[in-house]
Design an enzyme around this catalytic site. Sequence first.
Site, short mmCIF file in Angstrom:
data_model
loop_
_atom_site.label_atom_id
_atom_site.label_comp_id
_atom_site.label_asym_id
_atom_site.label_seq_id
_atom_site.Cartn_x
_atom_site.Cartn_y
_atom_site.Cartn_z
N ASP A 1 0.83 4.13 4.71
CA ASP A 1 1.38 4.40 3.39
C ASP A 1 0.60 5.48 2.65
O ASP A 1 1.02 5.93 1.59
CB ASP A 1 1.43 3.13 2.54
CG ASP A 1 0.04 2.59 2.24
OD1 ASP A 1 -0.73 2.37 3.19
OD2 ASP A 1 -0.28 2.40 1.05
N ASP B 1 -2.58 -2.64 4.84
CA ASP B 1 -2.17 -2.84 3.45
C ASP B 1 -1.00 -1.94 3.07
O ASP B 1 -1.03 -0.73 3.28
CB ASP B 1 -3.36 -2.56 2.51
CG ASP B 1 -4.52 -3.50 2.78
OD1 ASP B 1 -4.27 -4.67 3.09
OD2 ASP B 1 -5.68 -3.04 2.70
N ASP C 1 -1.26 0.89 9.98
CA ASP C 1 -2.09 0.50 8.85
C ASP C 1 -1.73 -0.93 8.44
O ASP C 1 -0.66 -1.44 8.79
CB ASP C 1 -1.84 1.46 7.68
CG ASP C 1 -2.66 1.13 6.45
OD1 ASP C 1 -3.84 0.75 6.59
OD2 ASP C 1 -2.12 1.27 5.34
#
Length: 177
Positions: A133, A9, A7
């Site tokens: 996250d 961000d 991922d």
Amino acid sequence: MARIAIDMDEVIADFYSNDLKVYNELYESELTISDLNGQYVSEFYPETDKIMRYIRNTKGFFKDLPVIENAQLVISELMQEHEIFITTAAMDFPNSFDDKFYWLQNHFPTIQKENIVFCGNKSIIYADYLIDDNIGHFNNFSGTGLLFTAHHNKKIEHPNRMDDWNAVKAFFQQHTV
């Protein structure tokens, strides 16, 4: 050789420091991440949600995000033995596509354009591992989810938690496909 989806961000790009900086400038505040107790600014101050979403969707917001510490080094090392894909869910902020693409080209130039995937539902990604996250992105993902620690997920229990990029490096030194 493992296929690793990563991922963007809060995993390789420090989205939240920019979000907090913009909030503090806009509202003449001095909030810190620790003040928010695991929440986003707009969760902590719901009345700011509409304006913060508007700002996040403004071209340029994602352009200058700081790189998460050691992400470049560890990903470069992982690329020596594994296939790396960046998988980012840009659909919440449609104006972020160009910024995210150019950010990746600037900070991770060795990742091929063909290995950058913009998607909303990460279950479509065919990979052995997903470093993210957001634990929700592991739903229906066929591989192993590695939860990258971010301020908003510290209270979530997960068997494969990665506190930082050194932990990711150690994980892949111990686990091979």
